[in-house]
Design a protein around this motif. Sequence first.
Motif, mmCIF file in Angstrom:
data_model
loop_
_atom_site.group_PDB
_atom_site.id
_atom_site.type_symbol
_atom_site.label_atom_id
_atom_site.label_comp_id
_atom_site.label_asym_id
_atom_site.label_seq_id
_atom_site.Cartn_x
_atom_site.Cartn_y
_atom_site.Cartn_z
ATOM 1 N N GLY A 124 69.914 53.497 68.879
ATOM 2 C CA GLY A 124 71.344 53.281 68.054
ATOM 3 C C GLY A 124 71.915 54.596 67.859
ATOM 4 O O GLY A 124 72.973 54.601 67.617
ATOM 5 N N THR A 125 70.979 55.748 67.904
ATOM 6 C CA THR A 125 71.624 57.010 67.574
ATOM 7 C C THR A 125 72.218 57.720 68.760
ATOM 8 O O THR A 125 72.925 58.752 68.526
ATOM 9 C CB THR A 125 70.513 57.788 66.987
ATOM 10 N N TYR A 126 72.097 57.324 69.908
ATOM 11 C CA TYR A 126 72.538 57.832 70.951
ATOM 12 C C TYR A 126 73.918 57.664 71.241
ATOM 13 O O TYR A 126 74.620 56.476 71.093
ATOM 14 C CB TYR A 126 71.994 57.306 72.449
ATOM 15 N N PRO A 127 74.675 58.590 71.664
ATOM 16 C CA PRO A 127 76.267 58.720 71.882
ATOM 17 C C PRO A 127 76.451 57.950 73.464
ATOM 18 O O PRO A 127 75.602 58.297 74.070
ATOM 19 C CB PRO A 127 76.804 59.912 71.802
ATOM 20 N N PRO A 128 77.323 57.312 73.980
ATOM 21 C CA PRO A 128 78.430 56.678 73.111
ATOM 22 C C PRO A 128 78.005 55.613 72.013
ATOM 23 O O PRO A 128 76.893 54.816 72.514
ATOM 24 C CB PRO A 128 79.694 56.460 73.979
ATOM 25 N N GLU A 129 78.660 55.427 71.057
ATOM 26 C CA GLU A 129 78.236 54.465 70.139
ATOM 27 C C GLU A 129 78.185 52.899 70.647
ATOM 28 O O GLU A 129 77.447 52.084 70.426
ATOM 29 C CB GLU A 129 79.143 54.297 68.978
ATOM 30 N N PHE A 130 79.391 52.629 71.302
ATOM 31 C CA PHE A 130 79.357 51.184 72.118
ATOM 32 C C PHE A 130 78.005 50.884 72.823
ATOM 33 O O PHE A 130 77.696 49.765 72.636
ATOM 34 C CB PHE A 130 80.812 50.912 72.640
ATOM 35 N N ARG A 131 77.903 51.666 73.549
ATOM 36 C CA ARG A 131 76.735 51.269 74.557
ATOM 37 C C ARG A 131 75.308 51.282 73.740
ATOM 38 O O ARG A 131 74.628 50.439 73.859
ATOM 39 C CB ARG A 131 76.710 52.539 75.596
ATOM 40 N N ALA A 132 75.341 52.120 72.616
ATOM 41 C CA ALA A 132 74.149 52.435 71.887
ATOM 42 C C ALA A 132 73.777 51.010 71.084
ATOM 43 O O ALA A 132 72.711 50.518 71.048
ATOM 44 C CB ALA A 132 73.926 53.698 70.900
ATOM 45 N N ILE A 133 75.125 50.778 70.614
ATOM 46 C CA ILE A 133 74.863 49.446 69.812
ATOM 47 C C ILE A 133 74.270 48.121 70.418
ATOM 48 O O ILE A 133 73.409 47.414 69.855
ATOM 49 C CB ILE A 133 76.110 48.929 68.895
ATOM 50 N N GLU A 134 75.192 48.007 71.718
ATOM 51 C CA GLU A 134 74.700 46.783 72.391
ATOM 52 C C GLU A 134 73.425 46.976 72.847
ATOM 53 O O GLU A 134 72.503 46.056 72.856
ATOM 54 C CB GLU A 134 75.738 47.046 73.846
ATOM 55 N N LEU A 135 72.735 47.942 73.330
ATOM 56 C CA LEU A 135 71.348 48.160 74.118
ATOM 57 C C LEU A 135 70.193 48.077 72.823
ATOM 58 O O LEU A 135 69.198 47.535 72.929
ATOM 59 C CB LEU A 135 71.194 49.409 74.602
ATOM 60 N N ALA A 136 70.762 48.675 71.619
ATOM 61 C CA ALA A 136 69.920 48.630 70.510
ATOM 62 C C ALA A 136 69.694 47.299 70.148
ATOM 63 O O ALA A 136 68.520 46.791 69.909
ATOM 64 C CB ALA A 136 70.245 49.341 69.362
ATOM 65 N N GLY A 137 70.737 46.433 70.233
ATOM 66 C CA GLY A 137 70.634 45.038 69.668
ATOM 67 C C GLY A 137 69.926 44.234 70.867
ATOM 68 O O GLY A 137 69.019 43.306 70.356
ATOM 69 N N GLN A 138 69.807 44.524 71.974
ATOM 70 C CA GLN A 138 68.992 44.056 73.066
ATOM 71 C C GLN A 138 67.669 44.131 72.698
ATOM 72 O O GLN A 138 66.718 43.091 73.031
ATOM 73 C CB GLN A 138 69.689 44.117 74.439
ATOM 74 N N LEU A 139 67.352 45.331 72.379
ATOM 75 C CA LEU A 139 65.861 45.773 72.092
ATOM 76 C C LEU A 139 65.325 45.044 71.091
ATOM 77 O O LEU A 139 64.470 44.510 71.079
ATOM 78 C CB LEU A 139 65.626 47.259 72.181
ATOM 79 N N LEU A 140 66.117 44.715 69.912
ATOM 80 C CA LEU A 140 65.893 44.506 68.719
ATOM 81 C C LEU A 140 65.442 42.875 68.519
ATOM 82 O O LEU A 140 64.499 42.427 68.246
ATOM 83 C CB LEU A 140 66.742 44.814 67.517
ATOM 84 N N THR A 141 66.444 42.234 69.731
ATOM 85 C CA THR A 141 66.614 40.761 69.405
ATOM 86 C C THR A 141 65.832 40.147 70.627
ATOM 87 O O THR A 141 65.483 39.070 70.566
ATOM 88 C CB THR A 141 67.789 40.151 69.246
ATOM 89 N N GLY A 142 65.834 41.071 71.747
ATOM 90 C CA GLY A 142 65.601 40.399 72.928
ATOM 91 C C GLY A 142 66.555 39.499 73.453
ATOM 92 O O GLY A 142 65.951 38.626 74.553
ATOM 93 N N GLU A 143 67.870 39.599 73.180
ATOM 94 C CA GLU A 143 68.836 38.630 73.820
ATOM 95 C C GLU A 143 70.073 39.577 73.703
ATOM 96 O O GLU A 143 70.292 40.662 73.165
ATOM 97 C CB GLU A 143 69.116 37.563 72.446
ATOM 98 N N TYR A 144 70.824 38.862 74.947
ATOM 99 C CA TYR A 144 72.161 39.746 74.997
ATOM 100 C C TYR A 144 73.075 39.859 73.780
ATOM 101 O O TYR A 144 73.031 38.897 73.015
ATOM 102 C CB TYR A 144 72.801 39.086 76.165
ATOM 103 N N GLN A 145 73.689 40.853 73.650
ATOM 104 C CA GLN A 145 74.500 40.934 72.597
ATOM 105 C C GLN A 145 76.098 40.359 72.834
ATOM 106 O O GLN A 145 76.504 40.749 73.756
ATOM 107 C CB GLN A 145 74.670 42.401 71.999
#
Length: 145
Positions: A124-145
Amino acid sequence: MMNLIDQLKRHAGFYECIWYAPRGRQLIGYGHDLSTNRLPEHLQRDFDVEPITEDEAEHLLAADLMTLREQLIPIFDLDKFNYVRQQAILSVAYWITFPCFCREHALIKALREQDFEAAAVIVGTYPPEFRAIELAGQLLTGEYQ
């Protein structure tokens, strides 16, 4: 259901000619880095004269992902993760490049320990933010965001 190639195409954008990116990277297609990965012989040409097609770029991306998956095997067994997390890990490694991924010791440790909250915080700290947020969410939940 999302597909890794569709996600990477959306994140990376399409470069029909060589784009000279920061840190000396030379990108073509959907993020293929010419500065570290030679093109197959059948794709070598002057892209200013004959740009890469989206179909060629998609095949190149698929080949890059197969190579990346093989490179990740010594680091950890991707099959221990669900499908969405596997795709998120591949996406992160493709995005930041494999050599940089290998230097992300805290991220690798978190993934090996299946500490998805810690992994999500790091990504979630990696730029760009839109990509980081999406991938961080996928790692956290194991589901598509």
